[in-house]
Structure formats: C-alpha cells, structure tokens
Design a protein around this motif. Structure first.
Motif, PDB file in Angstrom:
ATOM      1  N   GLU B  99       0.904  -1.065  -0.050  1.00  0.00           N
ATOM      2  CA  GLU B  99      -0.066  -0.071  -0.027  1.00  0.00           C
ATOM      3  C   GLU B  99       0.970   1.362  -0.081  1.00  0.00           C
ATOM      4  N   HIS B 181      -9.056   1.109   0.271  1.00  0.00           N
ATOM      5  CA  HIS B 181      -7.918   1.442  -0.772  1.00  0.00           C
ATOM      6  C   HIS B 181      -8.815   2.180  -1.889  1.00  0.00           C
ATOM      7  N   LEU B 184      -9.122   5.923  -0.753  1.00  0.00           N
ATOM      8  CA  LEU B 184      -7.430   6.551  -0.791  1.00  0.00           C
ATOM      9  C   LEU B 184      -7.204   6.773  -2.382  1.00  0.00           C
ATOM     10  N   HIS B 185      -7.653   5.716  -3.316  1.00  0.00           N
ATOM     11  CA  HIS B 185      -7.069   5.774  -4.584  1.00  0.00           C
ATOM     12  C   HIS B 185      -8.011   6.165  -5.915  1.00  0.00           C
ATOM     13  N   HIS B 186      -9.150   5.809  -5.450  1.00  0.00           N
ATOM     14  CA  HIS B 186     -10.434   5.866  -6.429  1.00  0.00           C
ATOM     15  C   HIS B 186     -11.617   6.586  -5.996  1.00  0.00           C
TER      16      HIS B 186
END
Lengths: 489, 591
Positions: B99, B181, B184-186
C-alpha cells in the motif's frame, strides 16, 4: 453443500480402489455375514438402497449381483455394496411382491469367495409415507451438546434438520409428534431457559407456556386426536438416577404424573379426576383412531428413588367424547402388565384400529435404558397380546410408531452395541405376521452406524416433508413470547 | 554488526519474535496448549472435513483444529504458533508495503499480531481466529497483486462470499481493506457507489448464509468458532481483528525518516513498551494454575501436583480436588490431607458442577477409585458441556477405557474407531481394539485392577451418601486402599465424626504400618470430647500427636479458637475442624 464435497471426495477415492474381479471364486456353503444384517428382511418398494458391507470389515472388495424374481438385476463392485439409487428403485419396483436374490463375492487376501445367495422380500404393502422424523442426540445423562430433530427421505439417503439446538444454544428439543404422520399439524417441546411447546398448524406457529397452577408442570408426552382439535399430553415430575453397575446406566422415574388433553381452539387443558389420581401416575396417552378412546398407562406411585423398581405400569383406557371434550366415568385396564411383574409403556394404536403396539420391561417406563425391554402387540379384535419375537432382540427395543397405512412400523433398538439406539423398520401383514426388521439404510452404513456418537429416538413416519421455518423459530424461541394456556373450569 | 542487523533487520526481528513466541508457549504457557487440545477431536476423515466445511468459517475451523491437535506435544504446538504469528506479521507488513508504507515503519507491523497474542490469553479464544486472519490477509495480498482492474473487481466480488464461507465473518476485513483502498485511490462518484455496493454485499452474505445453516443470525455475523462460548465476548474480540487492516494504513502516515536506525529503535521500543504490559495483563497466573493442575492430573503426575501445591496450596475447587487426588494416588491422603487447604467434602468428590473443566479431576478420581460408571458419566457430561459442540479426544479415550473396564466392548470400539482417525490417539486406539479382539484386556495396564474395584451390586448413585458408596466400594475389594481413604476423608471433611468412628475399625483390612496422622488426630479429638480422658482409647496414638492435642486444647480453652497461637497447628485435623471451618456443628458431643 456437504453432499457435493462428499461426492467429490468419494469420486476421487473410488477411482483408485477395488480393481480386481471375481474370477472363478471359491464357493462357500454359508450365508455372508453382512452389516447391516439384511439377510431375509422384507422391504417396502420405496425404501432406499440396502447398502451393506461385510460385517468383519476385513474384505478388500465386494462384488454383489442382485437379481429380481420377476425381472431386472443390479451389479456393484466396490469396497462395499453401494447401489445406485435410481437403478435400485427400478429393480425393486419391478419386483414388488417378489424377492431379490443377492449373490455376494468377497475378496480377502487376494482370493475371491462366493457365499450362498440370500434373499430380500419386497412387500406387497406400500410404505406410503415420505420419510421419518426422529431426534438425534448423544445417549447422555443431563447435559446435551449439539442435538436436533431431523427428517429423512426414506427413498434415498437425504437427511434434513427440522430444528437444531444450535439455533438457541443450551436448549433441548424433544417429542416432535405429528398427527397420524401428517406434518401439517405437529407439536414439539423446547426445554431450557427458553422453554416452550410449539404447535404448528398449516404453517402457523404458536409457542405455548403449558405450565399452569392447577397441573403438575409442563406438557410432556403428546399424542394427537385424529380430528386435530385436541392433543393429549402427560405432565410429569421426572427425576433421573444413575446406576452403579455397567450394564445399566440411567434410570428415569416420575415422582408423579397425570394425563390431560389440550384443546387447541380455546387454549384450554381438559382435566379428568380419573387421569389425575393421587396414588397413581398416569402417563403415555394415545387416542384410538376413531378418537373416542384415550389409552394411557398407569402405575402405583412409589417412594423414589428407593422404590423405582416397583414402579410398574398397566395399559388402561377411558372413553372420550370429541364433540364435548368430556371423558367417560370409568377406567378399564386392558393389559395387566403388573400381574406379569412387568411394566408397559409407549402404547401406540395402529391407525387402522386393529392393533396396539407397546413396550414391556421389568419396571419403569423409560424403556430405552432397559436391556430387557421388548415390543409387544395386542390384537384389538381378539384382545390377545404377544411379544413380537420376530423383531425383538436381547437388547433394548423401545419406542415405536406406525406408518399411515398401518402395515409398517418403525422402532428404536440398541441391538448393535447396547447403548446407541438406531431405527429399524418392520412390516405386518394381514395375518398379523411381522417381518424381520431392517436397519434404516445409510449410504455407507459401516461408517455411519459404527462411528456415530448419536442415538436416534422418538421416530415417527411423516407423509410429506416437514416444513418448519427454523430460522424464525429460533428467533421466536429466544424471544420468550409465549401463549399461556389455562385449565377449563 | 549494526550494519548486518540493519540489512537483515526483517529476518532478525521475525526470528527474534518467533523465538519469543515459541519460548512463551513451550515453557511459560504450555499447560494452556494442553488445555486447548483436550476440547477437540480432530479426525482425518472425509466426513469430518465436509462437516466442517459445511458452515461459515469452516476452513479456518478445520485448519485451526488441525493445528491445535499438535498441542498434544506442547512444544510442537509452540513452533506452529510461532510460525502462524510470524506469517501473520509478515502478511501485515506485506500489505502495508504494497500500500506504500515506508520500510522504516516495519517494526510497527508487529503490533496487530502482538495484540492477537494478548487476545489468545483468554482461554476461550480459539486458534480458528488466527487461521482465519491468515486466510483473510492472504486474500488481501492476492487482491493487491492484480494489475487488471476488471480481474480485481471479479476477484473481490468472488472473494467476499468465498472468504466468508472459508474464514468466517472476520472476512469483512477484506471488504474493509478494499473500501479503504478505493477511498484512498479511487474516490470518485463511481468509486463511492462501488464501495456502498461492496459494504451491502458484505453485510448481506451472513444473512443469506442463515438459509443454509441452523445458527442464529447474530452468530453468523459475530462468528461461530472463533470463541468457545456463545456470548460474553471479550472487547478485544471486536477490536483486535480490524487492526490487521488499520495498522497497514496507519503506517502510511509515517514519512521516511532521516535517521532510519534511530527510528527503528524508537519503534521497537514502542512495540516492546506496548506489548509487555499487554501480555502480562492478558495472561493472569491463576488461570494457568488450574490448567497446570489439569494437565498433571491428565498425565498422572501426582508428585508434581504435590510439589506445586506445597509451594502454594490451591484454594480453588479444581486445585483442591487435584491435590486430594494426588494425595490419594500417592498413599498420603490419611497423613497429609490437612496440610493442604480443604474446602469440605466436595474437595474430594462432587458432581454438582455442570462445567466442562472442573469435573476433570473428579472424573479421574472416580476412575482411579474404581467407580467406573460415575467416571463414565462425569466424562460424558464434560464432553457434552463443551460449549462449541466439539467432542474431546481426551474424554473419548476415557469413555473407551470405562467401557472396556465395564466389558461393554461394542461401545468401546465405537469410541476407539473414532480415535483411530486421530493423529495422536491412533496408536493407542488400534492397540485397544487388538486387545479386545484378542481377549487381552485384563493384561493391559490397570484395567484388571480397576475391574476388580468396580461394584458388584447395583444401586442408584447418591451424592449425599458418598461415604456409604465409598464404603461399599471398599468392602467390595479391600485392596482398594484409596476407597478407604476417600471414605474416611469424606467423613472427616464433612465433620461427621460419628461416621468416622463407625468406619475407622475397617482400617484393620488396610496394610498400614501405622495409623495415618489425621485419623489419629480425629480419633483423639473424638475420644477426648466424648470420654474426657485418654485412658482406654482403643487406637494407638503417637505421643507427639497426643501432646499436640493437649497444647491445642489448652490454647483453645484459654484464648478461644481465633487465637493466633493456633497457627502452629495448621495441618492438623483440629485446626480444620475448629479454626478453618468452625461455623458448622460437629456431630459429636462438644464438651
């Protein structure tokens, strides 16, 4: 889910086992000793395959050919005789009222032996119920781990849970009883912190608190009135004792017990002074098929635990008017077991009104813990009774129930090892002859019966699959919402 | 050296951690492992595997039980636990690294597994949970490995139900990881919709599982087999598992430090500072004491029990029963029973507790006395009382032994067949089946002796009449010295001196070289309180004992039974009678 995983594993295992075939086997002049003992039994057309293995468990391979007296044959070649369910049913159906001849070859130490053929009779009487219901529980003492009430499709090996105590940890479930094998109306008890009596009719559940101030306690052993409007119950103040000697373990006796009838429509208990006597314990009620007679057992109350061996029950009857819910004013003794220094329990009238099945033991009524207990049958046309020697064993043969057409009955027996009770089925023909009983078939009977740590008890036939929403039932049990019942004044 | 340590820091820390874990379980908490082993019976059969896999969390349960069976030899189980812990830590660190956590945060990746270690201090926490966490963390690592977005979505949608079925409700961590996840990313609109969908999907799976299995819905969300009891879950049960996902993400907050070594040292010190008090708090000594007595009773280490009790006499029912049994087995009950704390006759035999631990030494005592049906019943009840419906190989073995002694060979074989599917009881079970089939039971171990001790005449067991039942047992076989000592011990502990005096003449049938001290003390007390003189006393009493009772009587008369000087008589029957348990009436003339 379990079934598919099991099949997958079995398939893998079977690929690599039992490859040789019996070529010119040595003939042996004796019948094969097989487990379960199906030699000479009589089976209904609808029964699941009679899978079996050699009793000593040392054979490397079995080769079995089954030939019908009328037509058809089957051939299996495996570690044990494991018949295809569909092929089996085709063969048995084609030979109804005929017989099946089994030719068994066994491979042992690389050599094949062929035993004398044995036969299995296919009864002309149908077993027109879908399956069996029973409780599975470890034969223990006061504490119970996982247990439940299950149903089994008699035409194959499928078993389904009706209700398990995993739904409400700590509870005990017992006495599942339907009305003349019809599961649209049944009752069962839940014991423990969330105790209740369930009455389910046409899918509607009612959880009862059956304790009242005027009766001994909760309702216990049930029996439905054929009309479905009443259900007779005993109410028992039960205690257990534990034997010091090895051949006996548990003793169950009642400080007191009465018989009462519950009227469903009004939530009333109908009482009768003749069924609530002070010096006698009334127990094990059962209605006659016409609903006009209530059979029950009665014993002189003893001082317990000292007098437990003197507690002996007779079979009695009292008339009952279904229209008014009133009892007759006299009790007749129809089987005097006390005179024989015996004790009678679990009377079960056949639904055609011809017989009463019951169990006789030396004392008490909890016959499953009595090695000497055996089944008797009374012909109501002649009033004569006899032990069913064709079906009894040296070990406890106990609780029983009739199938809908009264040509088959199921009973529990501890004949395999003296402790774990299993289910046997036997037929009775028009002349009252009882066939050699057979152990309820299982797919892998040796593993199933010799390694299970559960006993089967309170078996009954069920005409169709029992439908109980176990999830909702679990919630309802835990909710403690109960309908109170009261005594009819 | 520092450079080497720095280079191989991860391996070094893992080895160090694993070694500590191993030493802890192998030498400090080995009795805990035996305790866990005795409440299960892992079978190498297809039915057993299928049965386990037919419920949510089934694979974790199966693997957890498979690993737990090795606790038959605690040092093997200690190695297994060390490896499981290292694996969990490794997976935590791997997830964090994938990560984007910096290498320097590595020591903090030990925190979740150390918290799990602390959680296992609750003896009802089962190895199923660590195994389930391994499965979930493995699935998370698998998810991180996908490059293709489509494949990853398919994997996630597939894994949510599959992982639930294999690992149980702790599989929600997988969904939690995916959601964090995505956040945080999408964190787009579509991403949020996807997250909501995943959360709902994850939430509905246990509910749907309720249509396949017979368990209350709440347990399908909480977990069926992580914890032995149904309810009363420790708070850590809910707090520890999420740390396996939370910590990797929290490690993202740590920026690359300028001084890596210093940073690592600080982190290690932090982990140690958190771990030591946490573990000390989680593994209280008294729990271990009970487990240790239990293990010693199981293995017949009677002298070890007495050595342990001499250091600190147990006061809990379990310990007292174990010590009395050890005294009985070593022939010291008559002399030494009052040197240890006594809680009344229930310290010898009682069956009122419907527990799954306490009756073990009672069952053992019944067995060694030759009350085989009582031993069988108590053992059966222990097994049935195990709250998670498991069976116990220890109990099954004892049930087989009882049935062999009773001559119920068909029943015994049923249990032996089951045990023959286990790893560590297999050999014994096969040997027993051979003995039965070849009529060699009497020549095996203690079976012949216990058989000769067993009752000849039937009666219904009665707890309140234990002394009579013990008396009948002794009269049945006068070689059964322990039955005599338990019978006399029962009357003494019950303060029933009338029965004691009635039974003590049977001492002539027991091969004592001298009358045991506590019997002398009791008889002397009885004689003095009823005859007011030592003259004419039919029992020969040691001079020291006679002198002692006179001193004792003098102090009691002058200062009362609470006099501090009476402490010197600790270990005598009089002390038990008048000082330790003075509240009850004594069944003799109190003059």
């Amino acid at each position: 889910m379990t079934k598919y995983i099991y099949i997958l594993i079995l398939a893998v295992l079977l690929l690599g086992s039992c490859s040789s075939v019996p070529d010119n086997p040595q003939k042996v002049n004796s019948l094969p000793k097989i487990f379960p003992d199906y030699v000479g039994v009589t089976i209904p057309e609808s029964i699941a395959p009679l899978n079996f293995a050699m009793a000593d468990g040392t054979s490397q391979c079995l080769d079995v050919v089954v030939k019908g007296s009328k037509s058809g044959s089957l051939h299996v070649h495996s570690d044990y005789a494991d018949f295809n369910v569909d092929d089996w049913h085709k063969l048995v159906a084609a030979n109804k009222n005929g017989k099946l001849t089994f030719t068994v070859c066994e491979e042992k130490n690389g050599e094949w032996k062929q035993f004398k053929d044995f036969t299995v009779f296919v009864s002309p009487y149908e077993l027109d119920d879908w399956g069996l219901t029973y409780r599975r529980i470890a034969p223990g003492y006061e504490i119970y781990s996982k247990m439940g009430i299950y149903q089994r499709d008699l035409s194959n090996f499928d078993e389904f849970a009706i209700l398990e105590n995993t739904q409400a940890p700590g509870m005990c479930i017992n006495c599942h009883t339907s009305n003349r094998t019809d599961p649209s109306q049944f009752t069962l008890h839940v014991r423990g912190d969330h105790g209740a009596t369930l009455i389910q009719q046409n899918g509607h559940r009612e959880w009862l608190n059956t304790k009242t101030d005027s009766t001994l306690g909760s309702c216990v052993y049930p029996y439905w009135h054929p009309s479905g409007r009443y259900c007779a119950f005993s109410t028992n103040t039960t205690r257990q004792g534990f034997h010091a000697l090895p051949n006996e373990r548990v003793e169950v006796f009642d400080f007191d017990s009465d018989v009462q009838v519950y009227k469903l429509s009004t939530h009333e208990l109908l009482l009768c002074p003749l069924l609530q006597t002070k010096d006698y314990s009334e127990n094990c009620p059962a209605f006659s098929p016409d609903g006009k007679t209530l059979y029950f057992t009665t014993a002189k109350t003893q001082k317990y635990p000292q007098g437990y061996k003197k507690e002996r029950y007779n079979l009695c009857k009292i008339s009952f008017d279904p229209a008014t819910g009133k009892f007759g004013n006299k009790v007749d003794t129809i089987f005097n077991a006390v005179k024989m220094r015996k004790s009678l329990t679990w009377p079960r009238p056949s639904y055609d009104g011809r017989y009463i099945l019951f169990t006789l033991s030396d004392y008490g009524y909890f016959s499953i813990w009595h090695n000497e207990s055996e089944q008797w049958i009374m012909d109501l046309r002649t009033g004569k009774s006899r032990p069913i020697t064709e079906a009894n064993s040296k070990r406890a043969d106990s609780f029983h129930n009739w199938c809908r057409n009264s040509h088959w009955f199921v009973f529990t027996s501890r004949r395999l090892d003296g402790l774990y009770s299993n289910l046997y089925l036997a037929s009775i023909d028009k002349n009252g002859r009882v066939s050699k009983p057979f152990l309820l078939p299982q797919r892998d009977p040796v593993t199933y019966y010799k390694e299970t740590i559960y006993s089967f008890n309170v078996p009954d036939f069920t005409s169709t699959k029992v439908k109980l929403n176990s999830r909702a039932s679990g919630r309802e049990i835990l909710s403690d919402k109960r309908t109170s019942i009261h005594v009819k004044m | 050296m520092i450079k080497i340590l720095s280079k191989y820091q991860k391996i070094f820390l893992a080895l160090l951690f694993g070694s500590i874990v191993f030493l802890f379980w192998a030498y400090v908490r080995d009795a805990y492992l035996s305790y866990q082993e005795q409440y299960q019976m892992f079978l190498f059969t297809g039915d057993y595997f299928c049965g386990r896999l037919s419920q949510p969390g089934g694979l974790a349960l199966y693997l957890g039980e498979c690993l737990t069976q090795f606790a038959y030899y605690p040092w093997i189980e200690a190695i297994i636990l060390a490896l499981v812990f290292i694996l969990l830590q490794y997976l935590t660190a791997l997830v964090a690294r994938k990560e984007g956590a910096v290498e320097e945060s590595y020591p903090l990746s030990f925190l979740p597994v150390i918290m799990l270690w602390a959680l296992l201090g609750d003896e009802n926490m089962l190895l199923t949970l660590p195994v389930a966490l391994v499965l979930v963390m493995g699935a998370i690592v698998g998810c991180q490995s996908f490059v293709s977005r489509i494949l990853r979505i398919v994997y996630v949608l597939l894994m949510i139900p599959v992982l639930y079925w294999l690992a149980g409700p702790v599989s929600y961590l997988f969904t939690l990881f995916v959601c964090i996840h995505l956040l945080l990313h999408h964190a787009s609109g579509k991403g949020v919709v996807y997250i909501v969908f995943l959360v709902l999907f994850c939430a509905v799976i246990p509910w749907l599982a309720g249509f396949l299995v017979n368990f209350p819905t709440s347990r399908l969300y909480i977990g069926l087999d992580y914890y032995r009891l149904h309810g009363d879950y420790p708070i850590g049960y809910f707090l520890v598992p999420p740390t396996f996902v939370a910590v990797p993400y929290l490690l993202l907050l740590i920026r690359k430090p300028r001084k890596k070594t210093l940073c690592n040292i600080v982190e290690i010190l932090f982990v140690v500072a958190v771990s030591v008090p946490l573990l000390l708090h989680s593994y209280p000594g008294y729990t271990e004491d009970g487990m240790e007595y239990d293990r010693m009773v199981r293995h017949g280490q009677w002298n070890d029990i007495l050595l342990k009790a001499e250091k600190n006499s147990p006061t809990d029912p379990f310990g007292v029963t174990s010590v009395n049994l050890a005294l009985g087995m070593t022939g010291r009950l008559g002399d030494d029973m009052f040197h240890f704390y006594q809680n009344g006759p229930q310290g010898l035999l009682t069956n009122s507790n419907k527990d799954f631990l306490l009756p073990f030494p009672i069952s053992e005592a019944y067995y060694q006395l030759g009350m085989i049906n009582a031993a069988m019943r108590t053992t059966f009840e222990i097994q049935e009382a195990i709250p998670d419906y498991r069976k116990s190989a220890r109990c099954m073995k004892r049930l087989a032994e009882c049935n062999i002694i009773d001559g119920q060979y068909d029943v015994a074989k049923r249990y032996l067949r089951l045990l023959s599917h286990t790893l560590f009881y297999h050999g014994w079970a096969e040997q027993m089946i051979y003995c039965i089939d070849h009529h060699q039971v009497n020549s095996y171990g203690e079976f012949a002796k216990l058989r000769s001790f067993n009752y000849r005449h039937d009666f219904l067991f009665s707890d309140p009449e234990m002394d009579k039942m013990l008396g009948q047992l002794f009269m049945n076989n006068k070689q059964n010295r322990m039955a005599f000592e338990y019978m006399i011990g029962w009357t003494l502990l019950k303060r029933d001196l009338k029965s004691f005096v009635k039974f003590i003449p049977f001492i002539q049938f027991v091969d004592y070289t001298r009358v045991p001290t506590s019997y002398q003390e009791a008889f002397l007390y009885y004689w003095i309180t009823t005859h007011h003189t030592l003259e004419g006393m039919p029992m020969q009493v040691d001079t020291g004992v006679a002198r002692q009772i006179l001193d004792f009587a003098r102090i009691v008369q002058s200062e009362g039974p609470q006099a501090p000087d009476l402490q010197q008589f600790h270990g005598t029957y009089w002390y038990y009678l008048l000082v330790q348990h003075p509240q009850e009436d004594i069944s003799v003339n109190k003059k």
